[in-house]
Design a protein around this motif. Sequence first.
Motif, PDB file in Angstrom:
ATOM      1  N   ILE B  33       0.836  -1.209   0.000  1.00 46.33           N
ATOM      2  CA  ILE B  33       0.000   0.000   0.000  1.00 46.33           C
ATOM      3  C   ILE B  33       0.871   1.260   0.000  1.00 46.33           C
ATOM      4  CG2 ILE B  33      -1.668   1.336   1.389  1.00 46.33           C
ATOM      5  CD1 ILE B  33      -3.134  -1.338   1.917  1.00 46.33           C
ATOM      6  N   PRO B  34       1.885   1.348   0.865  1.00 47.62           N
ATOM      7  CA  PRO B  34       2.797   2.496   0.764  1.00 47.62           C
ATOM      8  C   PRO B  34       3.476   2.592  -0.601  1.00 47.62           C
ATOM      9  CG  PRO B  34       3.040   1.477   2.911  1.00 47.62           C
ATOM     10  CD  PRO B  34       2.128   0.577   2.112  1.00 47.62           C
ATOM     11  N   GLY B  35       3.834   1.461  -1.189  1.00 47.39           N
ATOM     12  CA  GLY B  35       4.472   1.486  -2.502  1.00 47.39           C
ATOM     13  C   GLY B  35       3.533   2.059  -3.554  1.00 47.39           C
ATOM     14  N   ALA B  36       2.279   1.624  -3.532  1.00 41.73           N
ATOM     15  CA  ALA B  36       1.290   2.151  -4.483  1.00 41.73           C
ATOM     16  C   ALA B  36       1.051   3.630  -4.228  1.00 41.73           C
ATOM     17  CB  ALA B  36      -0.017   1.361  -4.367  1.00 41.73           C
ATOM     18  N   ALA B  37       1.039   4.033  -2.955  1.00 38.72           N
ATOM     19  CA  ALA B  37       0.829   5.448  -2.610  1.00 38.72           C
ATOM     20  C   ALA B  37       1.964   6.308  -3.144  1.00 38.72           C
ATOM     21  CB  ALA B  37       0.717   5.608  -1.095  1.00 38.72           C
TER      22      ALA B  37
END
Lengths: 275, 247
Positions: B33-37
């Motif tokens: 999720i942080p990577g996608a963000a």
Amino acid sequence: MTTFINVSELADLIPNGAYIAIPPEYSFVPMELVRGLIRRNTKNLSVLCVPIGGMAVDLLIGAGCVKQIEAAAVSLGENGLAPRFTDAVVSKKIKMMDSTCPAIHTALQASEKGVPFMPLGGIIGSDIQAHRDDWRIVDDPLGNGNGPILLLPAIQPDFTIFHSPLADRSGNVWVGRQRELLTMAHAAKQTLVTVERITDENLLANEQTAAGTMPALYINAIAEAEGGAKPLGLTDCYERDGDAIRDYAAQAKTDSGFDDYLAQHIYTNTQQAAQ
Amino acid sequence: MNYKPEELLISVAASLLNTPDIQHVAVGAASPIPGAAALLAQKLGGGELDVTIIHGSANNTFTDGGRELFDCAGQGRVHAFFLGGVQIDGQANINLVGTGNYPDLERRFPGSFGSAYMYFTVPNVILFRPEHSRRVFVEKVDFISAPGVSDPGIQRTGGPKAMITGLCLMSFNAEKAQFKLESVHPGHSVEEVLDNTGFEIDIPENVLTTAVPSDEHLKLLRAEIAPEIAKTYPGFAASVFNIKSAA
């Protein structure tokens, strides 16, 4: 002088009680050599994960090869907790030395430079440091008012082991940009490598390949092992086999499931590995 | 447009990254999720934001091996980073090791990763933990992987700035060593946040509702970010975005 032998002979070079360093799970993990260590029933290994462990160290732990590990973390990534690791730590079958990623890199760099310790910022106030009797916090030894700093003793593994796509006939090995492998080899007493294939071209003859090459100077022995990182991935060669790792994660949750895994995937391949 | 809980969290995290102070965000292990963000914030910022996703070679321009992330952070060149926790307490101490009285653990989790260093060197650490419960948000963590605050005299340029959970967004005040509730996600309430948090939070008089992702952001996320994050996190991309990785 680098010698060329087979994987089973490479595993024979690692005695019981050896201290081995293994690269992180994204690439270059010597899975076929790990299977070789399990087949020859290697015992009492100390394993340094640089800096994170995964399926390789989980297999070694489950197979009873490991006495102690040092790592910043051990997990199967998207496939969750490493089941044999978590079980062995909670039941105290192995000793776990908790660390943090840059501490492992830095302690290897100390050995790389031939100095007995190295300083590292941060970390003060972490319980990792509170439980590490071998680490020391000192006041800025140069008296420049920089406050306390952590000192880490140099780490010198007996063996660095990894799997690379390519070696040449002189024993030089391709590492690309995974340059912690260089630090690991510089720091260790010996480095043992498996490779997908061996080329007739000298990797140091061309500046472009030389920049991503570990010279034979640091490498004691090389074995050819096609698919030697599987089911994990190997940069530019093959992707990790997500289904195989998911199956492992499920099977390794129980002692009997893990034993079945060993029987199905490791002990049956003995003949193939020796070729 | 309907959105999934993960898409809301991605959108909230991306909004925290779109500030002039942050020119480089790095994303560590096990952080889809942080990577996608980070990738969404990069798109929304017209490509000005540098993104480094450590795990593997996709969206990773580092060439100096595993240590480069930490060296880069030590140089002050990583401006934002995400950390999680098995437990997180009101002083923003995080525990990634396990529960119980270390080393006599009841449950063992993977370990501290680089948290004990990144927390000291990255000025905008965003804590991220979708499970908002009293088992996660405890009064005091069982093991401090990385401390939320340090005594004066300890060299520290980094620390926690915000925390995203499945219920809300909080900010962290290092001087008071306290979290403040900033917004509650749609469909949840301040009471629900308090009921599920084991430590004191500063609650302002008016608590906002977290902005939902716009249609434009959702389209971008699904069409362009999803295949990109699939290169690093194929399992996540398959379950949330229903795409198979080509990588």
